[in-house]
Design a protein around this motif. Structure first.
Motif, PDB file in Angstrom:
ATOM      1  N   GLY A 188      59.544  46.861  43.555  1.00 56.63           N
ATOM      2  CA  GLY A 188      58.108  46.074  43.612  1.00 56.63           C
ATOM      3  C   GLY A 188      57.351  45.994  42.300  1.00 56.63           C
ATOM      4  O   GLY A 188      57.651  46.766  41.453  1.00 56.63           O
ATOM      5  N   ALA A 189      56.947  44.755  42.202  1.00 54.56           N
ATOM      6  CA  ALA A 189      56.033  44.392  40.885  1.00 54.56           C
ATOM      7  C   ALA A 189      54.926  45.400  40.878  1.00 54.56           C
ATOM      8  O   ALA A 189      54.223  45.832  41.705  1.00 54.56           O
ATOM      9  N   PRO A 190      54.724  45.907  39.631  1.00 54.86           N
ATOM     10  CA  PRO A 190      53.741  46.780  39.513  1.00 54.86           C
ATOM     11  C   PRO A 190      52.276  46.366  39.542  1.00 54.86           C
ATOM     12  O   PRO A 190      52.102  45.200  39.050  1.00 54.86           O
ATOM     13  N   GLN A 191      51.444  46.994  40.534  1.00 57.11           N
ATOM     14  CA  GLN A 191      50.248  46.280  40.711  1.00 57.11           C
ATOM     15  C   GLN A 191      49.228  47.154  39.892  1.00 57.11           C
ATOM     16  O   GLN A 191      49.055  48.319  39.428  1.00 57.11           O
ATOM     17  N   PRO A 192      47.858  46.075  39.262  1.00 59.91           N
ATOM     18  CA  PRO A 192      47.096  46.648  38.365  1.00 59.91           C
ATOM     19  C   PRO A 192      46.396  47.607  38.927  1.00 59.91           C
ATOM     20  O   PRO A 192      46.194  47.566  40.167  1.00 59.91           O
ATOM     21  N   GLU A 193      45.458  48.520  38.351  1.00 54.55           N
ATOM     22  CA  GLU A 193      44.838  49.473  38.891  1.00 54.55           C
ATOM     23  C   GLU A 193      43.370  48.767  38.727  1.00 54.55           C
ATOM     24  O   GLU A 193      43.008  48.074  37.490  1.00 54.55           O
ATOM     25  N   PRO A 194      42.624  48.789  40.006  1.00 60.90           N
ATOM     26  CA  PRO A 194      41.239  48.056  39.905  1.00 60.90           C
ATOM     27  C   PRO A 194      40.223  48.770  39.116  1.00 60.90           C
ATOM     28  O   PRO A 194      40.428  50.092  38.687  1.00 60.90           O
ATOM     29  N   THR A 195      39.448  47.990  38.271  1.00 65.69           N
ATOM     30  CA  THR A 195      38.588  48.453  37.315  1.00 65.69           C
ATOM     31  C   THR A 195      37.052  48.375  37.651  1.00 65.69           C
ATOM     32  O   THR A 195      36.365  49.006  37.413  1.00 65.69           O
ATOM     33  N   VAL A 196      36.918  47.416  38.960  1.00 67.60           N
ATOM     34  CA  VAL A 196      35.552  47.436  39.304  1.00 67.60           C
ATOM     35  C   VAL A 196      35.663  47.357  40.648  1.00 67.60           C
ATOM     36  O   VAL A 196      36.638  46.954  41.494  1.00 67.60           O
ATOM     37  N   HIS A 197      34.663  48.058  41.582  1.00 66.35           N
ATOM     38  CA  HIS A 197      34.498  48.071  42.987  1.00 66.35           C
ATOM     39  C   HIS A 197      32.976  47.639  43.406  1.00 66.35           C
ATOM     40  O   HIS A 197      32.193  48.216  42.832  1.00 66.35           O
ATOM     41  N   LEU A 198      33.009  46.754  44.287  1.00 64.76           N
ATOM     42  CA  LEU A 198      31.792  46.009  44.561  1.00 64.76           C
ATOM     43  C   LEU A 198      31.710  46.240  46.089  1.00 64.76           C
ATOM     44  O   LEU A 198      32.406  46.095  46.858  1.00 64.76           O
ATOM     45  N   HIS A 199      30.296  46.168  46.564  1.00 61.85           N
ATOM     46  CA  HIS A 199      29.896  46.186  47.842  1.00 61.85           C
ATOM     47  C   HIS A 199      29.670  44.594  47.997  1.00 61.85           C
ATOM     48  O   HIS A 199      28.719  44.050  47.276  1.00 61.85           O
ATOM     49  N   VAL A 200      30.246  44.052  49.222  1.00 59.10           N
ATOM     50  CA  VAL A 200      29.865  42.418  49.317  1.00 59.10           C
ATOM     51  C   VAL A 200      29.490  42.302  50.805  1.00 59.10           C
ATOM     52  O   VAL A 200      29.669  43.097  51.687  1.00 59.10           O
ATOM     53  N   ARG A 201      28.133  41.389  50.949  1.00 52.58           N
ATOM     54  CA  ARG A 201      27.825  41.239  52.312  1.00 52.58           C
ATOM     55  C   ARG A 201      27.678  39.678  52.358  1.00 52.58           C
ATOM     56  O   ARG A 201      27.102  39.002  51.684  1.00 52.58           O
ATOM     57  N   ASN A 202      28.294  39.320  53.420  1.00 48.95           N
ATOM     58  CA  ASN A 202      28.149  37.830  53.963  1.00 48.95           C
ATOM     59  C   ASN A 202      27.057  37.478  54.725  1.00 48.95           C
ATOM     60  O   ASN A 202      26.841  37.888  55.891  1.00 48.95           O
ATOM     61  N   THR A 203      26.048  36.743  54.081  1.00 54.72           N
ATOM     62  CA  THR A 203      25.013  36.330  54.740  1.00 54.72           C
ATOM     63  C   THR A 203      24.873  35.216  55.508  1.00 54.72           C
ATOM     64  O   THR A 203      24.073  34.789  56.308  1.00 54.72           O
ATOM     65  N   ALA A 204      26.167  34.397  55.662  1.00 49.05           N
ATOM     66  CA  ALA A 204      26.463  33.231  56.212  1.00 49.05           C
ATOM     67  C   ALA A 204      27.001  33.503  57.782  1.00 49.05           C
ATOM     68  O   ALA A 204      27.023  34.765  58.102  1.00 49.05           O
ATOM     69  N   SER A 205      26.736  32.598  58.721  1.00 46.69           N
ATOM     70  CA  SER A 205      27.038  32.656  59.921  1.00 46.69           C
ATOM     71  C   SER A 205      28.543  32.558  60.343  1.00 46.69           C
ATOM     72  O   SER A 205      28.765  32.212  61.577  1.00 46.69           O
ATOM     73  N   VAL A 206      29.191  31.914  59.324  1.00 47.06           N
ATOM     74  CA  VAL A 206      30.482  31.758  59.251  1.00 47.06           C
ATOM     75  C   VAL A 206      31.385  32.862  58.566  1.00 47.06           C
ATOM     76  O   VAL A 206      30.916  33.202  57.681  1.00 47.06           O
TER      77      VAL A 206
END
Length: 281
Positions: free
Chosen positions: A118-136
């Motif tokens: 398998g291709a090596p996957q990079p380690e995440p460097t940033v973790h974010l909380h995301v909120r979708n304010t749209a109705s779609v």
């Protein structure tokens, strides 16, 4: 003579099957198209002879053996589907394991799926909380510049600058209407040039001042999470406004121009009606 598309297909199948029979009679082992055509034609001829569906499938399953086909053919031709006209109407015949007694080649068979490293996957460097304010629902693909994602997604835009989702290439992350979620980000690789997307960068990501200018553009366009301290989304941006740098009111002329009958304005001052749009006093 006019033939329907089904009749033309039947004649094509019959021609391929006759070619397979002639080659087998010469002692040749059949390949995938030849074996498939011969099995399917056997079903159609059995139906034409008045046999029932089960009888036609049984006859087609015994027409070829391992010695009649090339190595690996039985691994590819594992099932043959053909629509034949029986006495009680048109029926779909499914011939499973059509080459009776064949032993497969396993991982050595043509077209076999062999697991690889398998291709090596990079380690995440940033973790974010995301909120979708749209109705779609909103979906973001793997290599989209996450900083420029949908303006109705509320997250820390400054932290997402120059980043993409830490997911396999070609996949995406979906945010349900008014939903929330956590994402992991990794830096965009290569030359780190963001062209297109939402047009907030349109150039090298690491150029001097590129990040601050992109944040100002995002805030001016109402992107959630891009407003800096003391600034509301969608408010005019004054620190980088190109109007103020070349505004005629900041020129060093001793007296600004005035219409006849209007008192001249001292140098360094401007009437409120003459201020360029988007600047502040």
């Amino acid at each position: 003579m006019r033939l329907t598309p089904t009749e033309r297909d039947r004649l094509l199948l019959r021609s391929a099957a006759e070619l397979a029979r002639a080659r087998r009679a010469r002692g040749l082992r059949l390949n995938v198209p030849e074996a498939t055509a011969l099995i399917a034609d056997t079903v159609c001829e059995a139906a034409r002879d008045g046999k029932r569906l089960a009888e036609a499938i049984e006859e087609a399953s015994s027409v070829l053996g391992p010695a009649d086909v090339l190595p690996g053919v039985s691994d590819v031709v594992t099932e043959v589907h053909v629509e034949a006209v029986f006495d009680d109407g048109s029926r779909l015949a499914v011939v499973s394991s059509p080459i009776r007694g064949a032993v497969g080649l396993g991982e050595d068979a043509p077209g076999a799926v062999v697991p690889g490293p398998g291709a090596p996957q990079p380690e995440p460097t940033v973790h974010l909380h995301v909120r979708n304010t749209a109705s779609v629902p909103v979906s973001v693909t793997s290599h989209f510049h996450f900083f420029e994602a949908n303006p109705r997604l509320d997250f820390d835009r400054a932290a997402a600058y120059g980043m993409r989702l830490c997911v396999p290439a070609g996949s995406s992350v979906r945010f349900d209407p008014h939903g929330e979620g956590e994402v992991s980000l990794v830096p965009i690789g290569g030359d780190r040039i963001a062209i297109g997307f939402a047009g907030l960068v349109d150039g090298p990501l690491d150029a001097p001042g590129a990040k601050s200018l992109a944040l100002e553009r995002a805030a001016a366009c109402g992107y959630l999470g891009a407003a800096q301290d003391g600034q509301t989304p969608g408010s005019p941006v004054t620190s980088a406004s190109p109007v103020t740098s070349a505004s005629p009111v900041t020129s060093a002329s001793p007296v600004t121009s005035a219409s006849p009958g209007t008192p001249a304005t001292p140098a360094g001052q401007a009437d409120a009606n003459d201020r360029p749009e988007g600047t502040t006093a």
